[in-house]
Design a protein around this motif. Structure first.
Motif, short mmCIF file in Angstrom:
data_model
loop_
_atom_site.label_atom_id
_atom_site.label_comp_id
_atom_site.label_asym_id
_atom_site.label_seq_id
_atom_site.Cartn_x
_atom_site.Cartn_y
_atom_site.Cartn_z
N VAL A 265 24.95 47.54 42.65
CA VAL A 265 23.66 47.54 43.35
C VAL A 265 23.86 47.30 44.84
CG1 VAL A 265 21.45 46.35 43.61
CG2 VAL A 265 22.35 46.86 41.32
N ARG A 266 24.76 46.37 45.19
CA ARG A 266 25.02 46.09 46.60
C ARG A 266 25.63 47.31 47.29
NH1 ARG A 266 26.28 40.88 44.54
NH2 ARG A 266 28.46 41.48 44.27
N ARG A 267 26.48 48.03 46.59
CA ARG A 267 27.10 49.23 47.18
C ARG A 267 26.09 50.37 47.33
NH1 ARG A 267 32.00 51.01 43.78
NH2 ARG A 267 32.17 52.51 45.50
N VAL A 268 25.06 50.36 46.50
CA VAL A 268 24.03 51.39 46.59
C VAL A 268 23.19 51.24 47.86
CG1 VAL A 268 21.91 52.22 45.52
CG2 VAL A 268 23.91 51.82 44.11
N GLY A 272 18.28 49.74 52.07
CA GLY A 272 18.16 51.06 52.68
C GLY A 272 17.34 52.01 51.82
N ALA A 273 17.54 51.93 50.49
CA ALA A 273 16.78 52.79 49.58
C ALA A 273 15.29 52.47 49.65
CB ALA A 273 17.29 52.61 48.15
N HIS A 319 21.09 51.18 58.99
CA HIS A 319 22.21 52.09 58.74
C HIS A 319 23.39 51.77 59.65
CE1 HIS A 319 24.11 55.93 57.62
NE2 HIS A 319 24.47 56.01 58.89
N ARG A 320 23.12 51.40 60.89
CA ARG A 320 24.18 51.10 61.84
C ARG A 320 24.86 49.77 61.55
NH1 ARG A 320 24.01 53.81 66.79
NH2 ARG A 320 24.80 51.94 67.82
N ARG A 321 24.14 48.86 60.89
CA ARG A 321 24.66 47.50 60.71
C ARG A 321 25.29 47.25 59.35
NH1 ARG A 321 19.86 43.71 63.42
NH2 ARG A 321 20.08 44.52 65.56
N THR A 322 24.80 47.93 58.31
CA THR A 322 25.30 47.62 56.97
C THR A 322 26.67 48.24 56.73
OG1 THR A 322 24.70 47.65 54.63
CG2 THR A 322 24.28 49.66 55.86
N VAL A 323 27.42 47.63 55.83
CA VAL A 323 28.78 48.09 55.53
C VAL A 323 28.75 49.37 54.71
CG1 VAL A 323 30.96 47.49 54.41
CG2 VAL A 323 29.66 45.73 55.64
N THR A 324 27.88 49.43 53.71
CA THR A 324 27.79 50.60 52.83
C THR A 324 26.36 51.14 52.86
OG1 THR A 324 27.34 49.14 50.94
CG2 THR A 324 29.63 49.80 51.31
N LEU A 326 23.01 53.61 52.61
CA LEU A 326 22.51 54.51 51.56
C LEU A 326 23.03 55.93 51.77
CD1 LEU A 326 20.48 54.95 49.17
CD2 LEU A 326 18.81 55.57 50.91
N VAL A 327 22.93 56.41 52.98
CA VAL A 327 23.50 57.71 53.34
C VAL A 327 24.86 57.44 53.98
CG1 VAL A 327 23.21 59.83 54.68
CG2 VAL A 327 21.21 58.67 53.71
N PRO A 328 25.95 57.75 53.30
CA PRO A 328 27.28 57.41 53.83
C PRO A 328 27.48 57.93 55.25
CG PRO A 328 27.45 58.16 51.57
CD PRO A 328 26.03 58.40 51.98
N ARG A 329 28.14 57.13 56.07
CA ARG A 329 28.38 57.54 57.45
C ARG A 329 29.26 58.79 57.49
NH1 ARG A 329 28.86 51.87 57.82
NH2 ARG A 329 27.15 50.94 59.02
N GLY A 330 28.92 59.69 58.37
CA GLY A 330 29.68 60.92 58.51
C GLY A 330 29.29 62.01 57.54
#
Length: 557
Positions: A265-268, A272-273, A319-324, A326-330
């Motif tokens: 859940v944390r990785r999801v 962000g969702a 999105h800029r601050r979280t490690v993972t 919702l929409v993967p960076r790049g």
């Protein structure tokens, strides 16, 4: 992931997608009966709007979350989870006797149905290598559109022999059968759920079913009826002892199910969702609740749009601050950006035909709403045919050429439709134009999905697929509003120029001008989509075990 029968697994998942698509419009002919079933009179038709828009709300808002989840969890499990949610929503809808419960059931149905689409598209990438996904993607696109076509027909067929509740009972049964098919065709690795969550879930379902159904033999019993007596002055069946017990058991079942899964859940990126889902929900409620013939946004639109903008900004900061995120960076780059733009423009063109062809038919051909809707079948039947043809052609011609040609054909069809007037729908050429327009839109479906999957890595296929579907849905709801604004402007100009504002025939001609303006705007959108689609790339060819995209070669399978 391995499957002993990939085609059978795809077939099961595709039928599930078709079921969810059919449920979007299955209530069209049953809407008045459903209103009476929950105590809403026909004079309050506007209160029934959430019965349709609620499903769309759940369908769209959950897409980013489920898309990302399907990248972190076995996609077969995601399919099973979505089917379980869909079944629960169907049962709640079937048992509802109050409008809020009915709408809630439809929202839950939409959540389950919407999640099936990105998981199934990503499943294609799991089971077929790049360069061979065209036909499977075409199948998914075809069954999704076919489900939309068959939805009203299936609803009408059920109403001939039963009441509206049977529609949702059958949907629940179909969901259970399809879940079984996914388990059988999905191969190994799908372990049985733990006993405790399953037992709590069954208990919650039983209590919830009793609360909503309130069987007369129990509810009217002097000795057994106490759990069904509402608290205080409440009238809801959920505001009863048995309803409260059902709610508590549901929370406990969900908590037990999530035990040991918080890392996922944390990785999801749940926060962000929630932000993205909330922004999408505001957009859907703004435009889906509007009456296309008279207004651009719904009654709450001007309050919800600022909220949507705020939530979008908050997500960008998050999105800029979280490690993972919702929409993967790049992820959103290159061809995926162009695929999203194409998908959005496809949605604009699609919704113009779906909404304004029946409107034109009511103006110039018939006053019967059902008969006017049947005119649209000429278009809708061609869309899944085009999707299958596009999937087949994709392997030989590449996504850019197939999607560009398809949207070019749609542009020509919409341009021809913008010249229609009184008597046009009675000519045989109207069938050719509608079929060609639908064929063109269908041709673009598989190439757009293929380009998105090819541009994303294996662990982001679900997120990429979800974004493509979100783009098309946003194109539909926002595009309808923008095209309606253009059409209404043309209508008011035409009315202002009338020498006699009470001339009924002249007013009808002014309304035809409104529809023509919508088709003209949609033709522009389709033309832009064709230009963008041409940049999606050439045919994928295999070179010594590698995959080649045009002149470049990549080692990604």
């Amino acid at each position: 992931m391995t499957s002993p029968a990939p085609r059978a697994l795809l077939a099961a998942a595709s039928v599930a997608v078709a079921l969810a698509a059919a449920d979007t419009y299955v209530v069209v002919l049953a809407l008045t009966d459903m209103m009476r079933g929950v105590g809403v009179g026909i004079e309050s038709l506007q209160r029934a709007t959430p019965i349709i828009s609620g499903f769309l709300l759940g369908y769209v808002a959950v897409l980013p979350l489920v898309g990302r989840l399907s990248d972190l969890v076995d996609r077969r499990r995601v399919l099973l989870g979505c089917l379980a949610v869909f079944v629960v929503g169907s049962l709640v809808t079937a048992l509802a006797v109050e409008l809020p419960v009915l709408v809630g059931g439809r929202v839950v149905q939409g959540v389950g149905g919407g999640g099936l689409v990105p998981a199934t598209l990503a499943l294609v990438a799991d089971l077929w290598p790049a360069g061979r996904r065209g036909v499977p993607l075409g199948v998914v696109g075809a069954v999704q559109e076919l489900g939309s076509v068959l939805g009203p027909v299936l609803g009408a067929a059920v109403l001939v022999v039963a009441d509206w509740r049977a529609i949702f009972w059958l949907g629940a049964v179909a969901g259970v059968l399809l879940a079984g098919a996914v388990v059988v065709t999905g191969g190994g690795g799908l372990n049985r759920p733990r006993v405790v969550p399953s037992s709590l879930g069954l208990a919650a379902a039983a209590a919830g079913g009793l609360a909503l159904a309130a069987p007369a033999a129990l509810a009217t019993s002097v000795t057994l009826g106490l759990p069904f007596v509402p608290f205080g002055g409440a009238t809801s069946r959920l505001a009863t002892p048995i309803g409260i017990v059902a709610g508590v058991l549901t929370v406990l079942a969900l908590a037990a199910t999530m035990r040991g899964r918080w890392a996922v859940v944390r990785r999801v990126d749940l926060l962000g969702a929630l932000l993205v889902g909330g922004a999408l929900a505001c957009v859907v409620l703004t435009f889906a609740a509007a009456e296309p013939e008279r207004e651009v946004v719904g009654p709450l639109g001007y309050a919800l749009l600022p909220v949507a903008a705020l939530l979008a900004v908050l997500y960008l900061v998050h999105h800029r601050r979280t490690v993972t995120p919702l929409v993967p960076r790049g992820l959103v780059r290159g061809r995926l950006v162009r695929a999203l733009a194409t998908s959005l423009l496809v949605g604009v063109a699609l919704v113009a035909v779906v909404v304004d062809v029946p409107l034109l038919a009511r103006l110039v051909l018939t006053t019967d709403q059902t008969e006017a809707a049947l005119v649209l079948v000429r278009f809708l039947v061609a869309v899944p045919v085009g999707a299958l043809a596009g999937g087949w052609a994709l392997r030989h011609l590449g996504p850019g050429l197939v999607a560009g040609a398809g949207l070019g054909l749609t542009t020509v069809g919409l341009a021809a439709m913008s010249t229609w007037g009184v008597g046009s729908l009675e000519q045989w050429t109207s069938t050719v134009v509608l079929a060609a327009t639908g064929l063109g839109i269908g041709l673009a479906l598989a190439p757009v999905n293929d380009a998105a999957l090819a541009e994303s890595s294996e662990d982001t296929h679900g997120a990429a697929s979800a974004l493509v579907v979100v783009a098309r849905m946003v194109g539909m709801v926002v595009g309808l509003a923008l095209l309606t604004a253009v059409g209404l402007h043309a209508y008011y100009e035409a009315v202002a120029a009338l020498p006699d504002p009470t001339d009924t025939e002249a007013l009808r001609e002014a309304a035809v001008v409104q529809v023509s303006s919508v088709f003209r705007g949609a033709a522009v959108a389709a033309g832009l989509g064709a230009v963008v689609a041409l940049t999606l790339g050439r045919a994928v060819r295999r070179v010594d075990g590698l995959v080649a995209h045009g002149a470049g070669v990549t080692g990604r399978e």
